[in-house]
Design an enzyme around this catalytic site. Sequence first.
Site, PDB file in Angstrom:
ATOM      1  N   HIS A 256      -5.039  38.918 -21.256  1.00 16.67           N
ATOM      2  CA  HIS A 256      -4.783  37.778 -22.058  1.00 16.67           C
ATOM      3  C   HIS A 256      -6.008  37.921 -23.197  1.00 16.67           C
ATOM      4  O   HIS A 256      -6.663  37.210 -23.420  1.00 16.67           O
ATOM      5  CB  HIS A 256      -5.144  36.519 -21.529  1.00 16.67           C
ATOM      6  CG  HIS A 256      -4.063  36.320 -20.510  1.00 16.67           C
ATOM      7  ND1 HIS A 256      -4.081  35.665 -19.308  1.00 16.67           N
ATOM      8  CD2 HIS A 256      -2.726  36.645 -20.665  1.00 16.67           C
ATOM      9  CE1 HIS A 256      -3.260  35.369 -18.556  1.00 16.67           C
ATOM     10  NE2 HIS A 256      -2.136  36.300 -19.059  1.00 16.67           N
TER      11      HIS A 256
HETATM   12  C1  LIG Z   1       1.617  43.299 -19.168  1.00 18.34           C
HETATM   13  C2  LIG Z   1       1.471  41.659 -19.899  1.00 18.34           C
HETATM   14  C3  LIG Z   1       1.839  40.538 -19.004  1.00 18.34           C
HETATM   15  C4  LIG Z   1       1.554  39.138 -19.866  1.00 18.34           C
HETATM   16  N1  LIG Z   1       1.907  38.088 -19.082  1.00 18.34           N
HETATM   17  C5  LIG Z   1       1.947  36.973 -19.672  1.00 18.34           C
HETATM   18  C6  LIG Z   1       2.527  35.861 -19.126  1.00 18.34           C
HETATM   19  O1  LIG Z   1       3.301  35.799 -18.123  1.00 18.34           O
HETATM   20  N2  LIG Z   1       2.487  34.849 -19.653  1.00 18.34           N
HETATM   21  C7  LIG Z   1       1.988  34.576 -20.772  1.00 18.34           C
HETATM   22  O2  LIG Z   1       1.785  33.430 -21.518  1.00 18.34           O
HETATM   23  N3  LIG Z   1       1.250  35.701 -21.449  1.00 18.34           N
HETATM   24  C8  LIG Z   1       1.469  36.867 -20.926  1.00 18.34           C
HETATM   25  N4  LIG Z   1       0.723  38.008 -21.536  1.00 18.34           N
HETATM   26  C9  LIG Z   1       0.024  37.587 -22.632  1.00 18.34           C
HETATM   27  C10 LIG Z   1       0.900  37.242 -23.965  1.00 18.34           C
HETATM   28  O3  LIG Z   1       2.201  37.958 -24.007  1.00 18.34           O
HETATM   29  C11 LIG Z   1       0.198  37.706 -25.256  1.00 18.34           C
HETATM   30  O4  LIG Z   1      -1.201  37.096 -25.360  1.00 18.34           O
HETATM   31  C12 LIG Z   1       0.999  37.254 -26.413  1.00 18.34           C
HETATM   32  O5  LIG Z   1       2.287  37.887 -26.439  1.00 18.34           O
HETATM   33  C13 LIG Z   1       0.227  37.908 -27.744  1.00 18.34           C
HETATM   34  O6  LIG Z   1       1.079  37.556 -28.835  1.00 18.34           O
HETATM   35  P1  LIG Z   1       0.410  38.245 -30.291  1.00 18.34           P
HETATM   36  O7  LIG Z   1       1.298  37.909 -31.137  1.00 18.34           O
HETATM   37  O8  LIG Z   1      -0.871  37.950 -30.304  1.00 18.34           O
HETATM   38  O9  LIG Z   1       0.401  39.821 -30.153  1.00 18.34           O
HETATM   39  P2  LIG Z   1       1.672  40.661 -29.563  1.00 18.34           P
HETATM   40  O10 LIG Z   1       2.885  39.727 -29.108  1.00 18.34           O
HETATM   41  O11 LIG Z   1       1.298  41.785 -28.811  1.00 18.34           O
HETATM   42  O12 LIG Z   1       2.384  41.211 -31.186  1.00 18.34           O
HETATM   43  C14 LIG Z   1       1.755  42.104 -31.677  1.00 18.34           C
HETATM   44  C15 LIG Z   1       2.885  43.090 -32.621  1.00 18.34           C
HETATM   45  O13 LIG Z   1       2.348  43.634 -33.527  1.00 18.34           O
HETATM   46  C16 LIG Z   1       2.714  44.899 -33.658  1.00 18.34           C
HETATM   47  N5  LIG Z   1       2.002  45.934 -34.190  1.00 18.34           N
HETATM   48  C17 LIG Z   1       0.645  46.270 -33.847  1.00 18.34           C
HETATM   49  N6  LIG Z   1       0.133  46.986 -34.616  1.00 18.34           N
HETATM   50  C18 LIG Z   1       0.988  47.166 -35.960  1.00 18.34           C
HETATM   51  C19 LIG Z   1       0.906  47.874 -37.031  1.00 18.34           C
HETATM   52  N7  LIG Z   1      -0.061  48.438 -37.256  1.00 18.34           N
HETATM   53  N8  LIG Z   1       1.854  47.915 -37.560  1.00 18.34           N
HETATM   54  C20 LIG Z   1       3.275  47.111 -37.515  1.00 18.34           C
HETATM   55  N9  LIG Z   1       3.125  46.386 -36.116  1.00 18.34           N
HETATM   56  C21 LIG Z   1       2.025  46.243 -35.352  1.00 18.34           C
HETATM   57  C22 LIG Z   1       2.819  45.295 -32.022  1.00 18.34           C
HETATM   58  O14 LIG Z   1       3.700  46.310 -31.700  1.00 18.34           O
HETATM   59  C23 LIG Z   1       3.460  44.207 -31.559  1.00 18.34           C
HETATM   60  O15 LIG Z   1       5.024  43.838 -31.438  1.00 18.34           O
HETATM   61  C24 LIG Z   1       0.857  39.053 -21.001  1.00 18.34           C
HETATM   62  C25 LIG Z   1       0.603  40.178 -21.655  1.00 18.34           C
HETATM   63  C26 LIG Z   1       0.946  41.474 -21.266  1.00 18.34           C
HETATM   64  C27 LIG Z   1       0.694  42.652 -22.068  1.00 18.34           C
END
Ligand SMILES: Cc1cc2nc3c(=O)[nH]c(=O)nc-3n(C[C@H](O)[C@H](O)[C@H](O)COP(=O)(O)OP(=O)(O)OC[C@H]3O[C@@H](n4cnc5c(N)ncnc54)[C@H](O)[C@@H]3O)c2cc1C
Length: 533
Positions: A469
């Site tokens: 997280h």
């Molecule tokens: C293994 C795991 C288990 C988890 N379990 C849970 C759970 O059970 N419940 C829960 O609530 N949360 C859980 N989480 C946490 C939650 O999923 C994340 O906090 C949330 O998805 C973050 O969202 P975000 O939009 O910030 O980033 P992300 O969803 O990670 O999205 C970022 C996106 O940007 C893309 N990206 C990055 N850099 C670039 C670039 N330079 N150019 C183009 N694209 C790029 C990435 O590929 C990705 O698709 C878990 C996370 C992980 C990794």
Amino acid sequence: MQTYDYIVVGAGSAGAAVAYRLSEDERYRVLLLEAGPDDYRWTRIPVGFAKMSHNPAVNWLYHSEPEPSTNNRQLHVPRGKMLGGSSSLNGLAFVRGQAQDFDTWSQMGNQGWSYDDVLPVFKRMESYEAGGDDAFRGRNGPLRVTNPEPNALLARIIEAAGQVGIRHNPDYNGANQDGIAMSQATIASNRRQSTAHCYLEPARFRPNLRIETNALTENVVLEGKRCTGVRYSVHGQKREARATREVVISAGTINSPQLLELSGIGQPERLQALGIPVRRPLQGVGENLRDHYAPRTRWAVGKRGATYNDSGRGLGLVRQALRYVLSQPSMLNAVAAPLRAFVRSREGLEAPDLLLGWVPMLTELGPKGPFISRQSGMTCYAHPMRPESKGSIHIASANPRDQPAITFNFLSSPVDAELTVTAIRIARSVMTAPAMAPLLVSEIGPGSAVTTDDEILDWVRRVGETTYHPVGTCKMGQDPMAVVDSRLRVHGIEGLRVADASIMPTLTSGNTNAPSIMIGEKAAAMVLQDAAG
Ligand SMILES: Cc1cc2nc3c(=O)[nH]c(=O)nc-3n(C[C@H](O)[C@H](O)[C@H](O)COP(=O)(O)OP(=O)(O)OC[C@H]3O[C@@H](n4cnc5c(N)ncnc54)[C@H](O)[C@@H]3O)c2cc1C
């Protein structure tokens, strides 16, 4: 060069929601860039998380720097790299956090982020299918959320928790978080409800939305103090796209600060040392990293047939698969930690400060990821929900393909260390409560010989892992370390926002997928509001 009104970088939990909402307005042309692939077979079936946790096809597979406070280990830092981002490989638990989390953000000077402000957004984004109070739960949003029933083993733990004063809470995303409950699930109709499925599948054929996958954004383009587009590469081929209105970075807590730094926005001395011209000095970029650090306590279960170690291997696995196909409860369509408790470390606290999560089996780690142990047992992780320890994420080179350096500083705050020990003691009290006796439970890790605070802490430093997280590296606020303002605009740059988990000034009390999607939804609403003038 292609020109759009809006460019969104990153199609994860937040970015998919941003692109979906912006492209609802047919007047705007929207480009969504995602570094990872379009689809992957294991994203649909919930148990697929086990197949993706160490899989470079869809996972950035980062690791942290070795640090003395966690025994100089490099911790595994998985992150989704595909449409849906981490929502496509996460553990599927749906937790919003506490009202106090968002009220704190508001009290820090972030207007528009109090619980009263964000509750309508949480409601708008979900379709909650398991009752709950309409004052708190949404019924018509894109994201389907369900509430699975406990099996016999988990029902027994709920009973045991009751015996040590932790009551059952039918909806921890409702009026109160307190208590033990089955994890609400981003699972419905036997399928993972990722943002790729819930937000992008319905939107992807809109004529005004273009989604480019395998598109690694390398930097944002700045003309003076205005962001005018992005440079990216697809299979090594360089491309550029122009945004006439705004660029929204939703690349997540690790890659959003990386992208800002690669674009010359960050700590000047750090950028200069890597030969990157400074376009906007901002001391806070990459700082304020927070995450949950949790030891997994391990328990042997003597009663045959109670855990997935007995019922989920060999022929048992075939039976589980059959149950899955018949849409019956199965380990194949379960949340990674299907039971959780939000508890207080001491009397008198306004809200819970510790999280315990149960996994009804023991797993081991192999080179391709976790696998089910031969020994029958359970795992219970336990940790403080609002850690004070802060780390950082910074680029280590000017190459966008190199992983940034991740330094967590876990347990650097004595309060975090103390609360982790308390959380383990509470886990022990539940697992040894009278209701657990028929299961013939015995402690494997840390082990009953480990009793003093120092001994427990020593074990925690040796075995703890993140619960995935990370937040906070492009923090929202007005202070000198803030990166974006309360409308998520990067301080000192026009036409550039950050919208993802990185903007959280503090970590929410629980898992971070739901608040990240909420941030994406709210960001899109602010962008559209500002466009309307
Ligand atoms: C293994 C795991 C288990 C988890 N379990 C849970 C759970 O059970 N419940 C829960 O609530 N949360 C859980 N989480 C946490 C939650 O999923 C994340 O906090 C949330 O998805 C973050 O969202 P975000 O939009 O910030 O980033 P992300 O969803 O990670 O999205 C970022 C996106 O940007 C893309 N990206 C990055 N850099 C670039 C670039 N330079 N150019 C183009 N694209 C790029 C990435 O590929 C990705 O698709 C878990 C996370 C992980 C990794």
